[in-house]
Design a protein around this motif. Sequence first.
Motif, PDB file in Angstrom:
ATOM      1  N   LEU A  58       0.824  -1.206   0.000  1.00 57.52           N
ATOM      2  CA  LEU A  58       0.000   0.000   0.000  1.00 57.52           C
ATOM      3  C   LEU A  58       0.861   1.262   0.000  1.00 57.52           C
ATOM      4  CD1 LEU A  58      -2.809   1.296   0.192  1.00 57.52           C
ATOM      5  CD2 LEU A  58      -2.622   1.136   2.681  1.00 57.52           C
ATOM      6  N   VAL A  59       1.879   1.290   0.847  1.00 56.17           N
ATOM      7  CA  VAL A  59       2.772   2.456   0.913  1.00 56.17           C
ATOM      8  C   VAL A  59       3.506   2.644  -0.412  1.00 56.17           C
ATOM      9  CG1 VAL A  59       4.836   3.386   2.023  1.00 56.17           C
ATOM     10  CG2 VAL A  59       3.059   2.319   3.407  1.00 56.17           C
ATOM     11  N   THR A  60       3.955   1.549  -1.020  1.00 53.78           N
ATOM     12  CA  THR A  60       4.667   1.627  -2.302  1.00 53.78           C
ATOM     13  C   THR A  60       3.763   2.150  -3.407  1.00 53.78           C
ATOM     14  OG1 THR A  60       6.068  -0.239  -1.637  1.00 53.78           O
ATOM     15  CG2 THR A  60       6.016   0.328  -3.975  1.00 53.78           C
ATOM     16  N   ILE A  61       2.539   1.656  -3.461  1.00 52.27           N
ATOM     17  CA  ILE A  61       1.591   2.102  -4.497  1.00 52.27           C
ATOM     18  C   ILE A  61       1.252   3.572  -4.319  1.00 52.27           C
ATOM     19  CG2 ILE A  61      -0.773   1.822  -5.351  1.00 52.27           C
ATOM     20  CD1 ILE A  61      -0.503  -1.166  -4.708  1.00 52.27           C
ATOM     21  N   ILE A  62       1.040   3.998  -3.093  1.00 54.15           N
ATOM     22  CA  ILE A  62       0.730   5.411  -2.839  1.00 54.15           C
ATOM     23  C   ILE A  62       1.889   6.302  -3.259  1.00 54.15           C
ATOM     24  CG2 ILE A  62       0.324   7.109  -1.015  1.00 54.15           C
ATOM     25  CD1 ILE A  62      -1.298   5.006   0.464  1.00 54.15           C
ATOM     26  N   ALA A  63       3.120   5.898  -2.949  1.00 51.45           N
ATOM     27  CA  ALA A  63       4.293   6.686  -3.330  1.00 51.45           C
ATOM     28  C   ALA A  63       4.415   6.781  -4.846  1.00 51.45           C
ATOM     29  CB  ALA A  63       5.556   6.058  -2.737  1.00 51.45           C
ATOM     30  N   ALA A  64       4.169   5.675  -5.551  1.00 53.98           N
ATOM     31  CA  ALA A  64       4.252   5.691  -7.014  1.00 53.98           C
ATOM     32  C   ALA A  64       3.173   6.570  -7.623  1.00 53.98           C
ATOM     33  CB  ALA A  64       4.133   4.256  -7.548  1.00 53.98           C
ATOM     34  N   ILE A  65       1.960   6.519  -7.075  1.00 51.44           N
ATOM     35  CA  ILE A  65       0.858   7.345  -7.597  1.00 51.44           C
ATOM     36  C   ILE A  65       1.144   8.821  -7.391  1.00 51.44           C
ATOM     37  CG2 ILE A  65      -1.576   7.937  -7.273  1.00 51.44           C
ATOM     38  CD1 ILE A  65      -2.110   4.993  -6.677  1.00 51.44           C
ATOM     39  N   ILE A  66       1.621   9.173  -6.200  1.00 53.28           N
ATOM     40  CA  ILE A  66       1.944  10.582  -5.914  1.00 53.28           C
ATOM     41  C   ILE A  66       3.035  11.080  -6.861  1.00 53.28           C
ATOM     42  CG2 ILE A  66       2.936  12.146  -4.196  1.00 53.28           C
ATOM     43  CD1 ILE A  66       1.547  10.511  -2.042  1.00 53.28           C
ATOM     44  N   SER A  67       4.070  10.259  -7.069  1.00 55.58           N
ATOM     45  CA  SER A  67       5.152  10.651  -7.969  1.00 55.58           C
ATOM     46  C   SER A  67       4.643  10.840  -9.387  1.00 55.58           C
ATOM     47  CB  SER A  67       6.257   9.597  -7.935  1.00 55.58           C
ATOM     48  OG  SER A  67       7.271   9.900  -8.861  1.00 55.58           O
ATOM     49  N   GLY A 126      11.482  19.191 -35.457  1.00 54.48           N
ATOM     50  CA  GLY A 126      10.528  18.098 -35.258  1.00 54.48           C
ATOM     51  C   GLY A 126       9.998  18.049 -33.842  1.00 54.48           C
ATOM     52  N   ASP A 127       9.789  16.837 -33.380  1.00 54.58           N
ATOM     53  CA  ASP A 127       9.281  16.633 -32.025  1.00 54.58           C
ATOM     54  C   ASP A 127      10.414  16.834 -31.023  1.00 54.58           C
ATOM     55  OD1 ASP A 127       6.804  15.998 -33.069  1.00 54.58           O
ATOM     56  OD2 ASP A 127       7.238  13.844 -33.153  1.00 54.58           O
ATOM     57  N   VAL A 128      10.143  17.645 -30.050  1.00 54.92           N
ATOM     58  CA  VAL A 128      11.120  17.880 -28.987  1.00 54.92           C
ATOM     59  C   VAL A 128      10.563  17.328 -27.684  1.00 54.92           C
ATOM     60  CG1 VAL A 128      12.183  19.883 -30.053  1.00 54.92           C
ATOM     61  CG2 VAL A 128      10.167  20.200 -28.629  1.00 54.92           C
ATOM     62  N   TYR A 129      11.460  16.857 -26.851  1.00 52.38           N
ATOM     63  CA  TYR A 129      11.058  16.256 -25.588  1.00 52.38           C
ATOM     64  C   TYR A 129      11.735  17.021 -24.446  1.00 52.38           C
ATOM     65  CZ  TYR A 129       9.615  12.469 -28.654  1.00 52.38           C
ATOM     66  OH  TYR A 129       9.021  11.738 -29.654  1.00 52.38           O
ATOM     67  N   PRO A 130      11.028  17.195 -23.348  1.00 51.10           N
ATOM     68  CA  PRO A 130      11.616  17.933 -22.223  1.00 51.10           C
ATOM     69  C   PRO A 130      12.782  17.171 -21.602  1.00 51.10           C
ATOM     70  CG  PRO A 130       9.518  16.946 -21.585  1.00 51.10           C
ATOM     71  CD  PRO A 130       9.654  16.743 -23.052  1.00 51.10           C
ATOM     72  N   VAL A 131      13.746  17.927 -21.094  1.00 51.54           N
ATOM     73  CA  VAL A 131      14.887  17.305 -20.422  1.00 51.54           C
ATOM     74  C   VAL A 131      14.560  16.992 -18.967  1.00 51.54           C
ATOM     75  CG1 VAL A 131      16.593  18.365 -21.935  1.00 51.54           C
ATOM     76  CG2 VAL A 131      15.831  19.602 -19.898  1.00 51.54           C
ATOM     77  N   LYS A 132      13.524  17.607 -18.444  1.00 48.52           N
ATOM     78  CA  LYS A 132      13.032  17.310 -17.110  1.00 48.52           C
ATOM     79  C   LYS A 132      11.598  17.839 -16.999  1.00 48.52           C
ATOM     80  CE  LYS A 132      15.280  21.412 -15.146  1.00 48.52           C
ATOM     81  NZ  LYS A 132      16.226  21.929 -14.151  1.00 48.52           N
ATOM     82  N   PRO A 133      10.773  17.229 -16.161  1.00 46.37           N
ATOM     83  CA  PRO A 133      11.107  16.077 -15.313  1.00 46.37           C
ATOM     84  C   PRO A 133      11.153  14.781 -16.104  1.00 46.37           C
ATOM     85  CG  PRO A 133       8.790  16.609 -15.098  1.00 46.37           C
ATOM     86  CD  PRO A 133       9.381  17.672 -16.003  1.00 46.37           C
ATOM     87  N   HIS A 134      11.650  13.718 -15.438  1.00 52.56           N
ATOM     88  CA  HIS A 134      11.689  12.380 -16.024  1.00 52.56           C
ATOM     89  C   HIS A 134      10.667  11.517 -15.265  1.00 52.56           C
ATOM     90  CE1 HIS A 134      15.317  13.449 -18.241  1.00 52.56           C
ATOM     91  NE2 HIS A 134      15.805  13.938 -17.112  1.00 52.56           N
ATOM     92  N   PRO A 135       9.441  11.441 -15.760  1.00 52.67           N
ATOM     93  CA  PRO A 135       8.376  10.747 -15.006  1.00 52.67           C
ATOM     94  C   PRO A 135       8.720   9.305 -14.642  1.00 52.67           C
ATOM     95  CG  PRO A 135       7.438  11.995 -16.826  1.00 52.67           C
ATOM     96  CD  PRO A 135       8.931  12.019 -17.003  1.00 52.67           C
ATOM     97  N   ILE A 142       9.102   7.906 -10.908  1.00 52.24           N
ATOM     98  CA  ILE A 142       8.248   6.838 -10.385  1.00 52.24           C
ATOM     99  C   ILE A 142       9.094   5.694  -9.846  1.00 52.24           C
ATOM    100  CG2 ILE A 142       6.539   5.100 -11.043  1.00 52.24           C
ATOM    101  CD1 ILE A 142       5.398   7.130 -13.020  1.00 52.24           C
ATOM    102  N   ALA A 143      10.172   5.345 -10.575  1.00 55.44           N
ATOM    103  CA  ALA A 143      11.053   4.271 -10.107  1.00 55.44           C
ATOM    104  C   ALA A 143      11.685   4.626  -8.761  1.00 55.44           C
ATOM    105  CB  ALA A 143      12.131   4.000 -11.148  1.00 55.44           C
ATOM    106  N   GLY A 153       9.290   4.092  -1.460  1.00 51.56           N
ATOM    107  CA  GLY A 153       8.089   3.536  -0.848  1.00 51.56           C
ATOM    108  C   GLY A 153       8.345   2.170  -0.225  1.00 51.56           C
ATOM    109  N   LEU A 154       9.129   1.335  -0.920  1.00 49.54           N
ATOM    110  CA  LEU A 154       9.466   0.025  -0.376  1.00 49.54           C
ATOM    111  C   LEU A 154      10.275   0.153   0.922  1.00 49.54           C
ATOM    112  CD1 LEU A 154      10.394  -2.026  -3.569  1.00 49.54           C
ATOM    113  CD2 LEU A 154       8.499  -2.472  -2.014  1.00 49.54           C
TER     114      LEU A 154
END
Length: 251
Positions: free
Chosen positions: A23-32, A164-173, A177-178, A184-185
């Motif tokens: 539960l704690v791990t899932i909550i941390a991942a969702i918040i991130s 062309g398509d540009v991608y942001p340098v941050k944040p790194h979702p 999350i990882a 969380g673990l």
Amino acid sequence: MEETMSIKELFQTLKKRIWLIALVTIIAAIISAVVSFFVLTPVYESKTQILVNQAKSDQQLYNAAEVQTNIQLINTYNVIIKSPAILDKVKNELNLDRTVEELNGQVTVSSAKDSQVVEITVQDSSPHVAAQIANKTAEVFQKQISKIMKIDNVSVLSKAEVKGDVYPVKPHPLLNIAIAIVIGLIFGVGLAVLLEYLDNTVKTEQDIENILELPVMGVITNIKEVPKATNVTARAPLNTRASQRGETYGS
């Protein structure tokens, strides 16, 4: 519970409270994920390069002394590029709605070791604005350096472009999350061990053996409560009641 916890007890604790850790791990991942995708502003990066070359002279070839002098000047150029003398003109010419200090925080100047190439990197929430700031900074610096140091040995090597398509340098979702999952673990395991350490209640015969260090001779099982009897009023049959009334009337 003993002051120390063995490896076996630790695994038993983790197994018993695996739901809490998950539960704690899932909550941390969702918040991130929510913060990374919906709260943090994407930042884009654009770069331009300038070349510190030989000062204008009648000589056609470079010599080692002049190249070394230019390399030594790069450290000075790195400071001048981010100075108010340059960035203030960049701000005014592009009509930027930010202070020179904020603009300074967006600009990074770097150069490889023993290289005459200086790289100007700009980060902004808009990739087009980042490219404009990078190119304008190089342009203003090229014009102003001859007035500041009375030399003219800077040329723009490559301009910043948005292709062309540009991608942001941050944040790194995904990275965020990882990291949140790992944190969380760790937090979940720590919380599970802490709760187990603070829990001094006796729930099983195993707890009794661990606390009192005595063998359990027997166990009294739970006895289900017997439902209460329902009050029933007995009533005589109709013919019986009629005969009784007849006997009464005939007497």
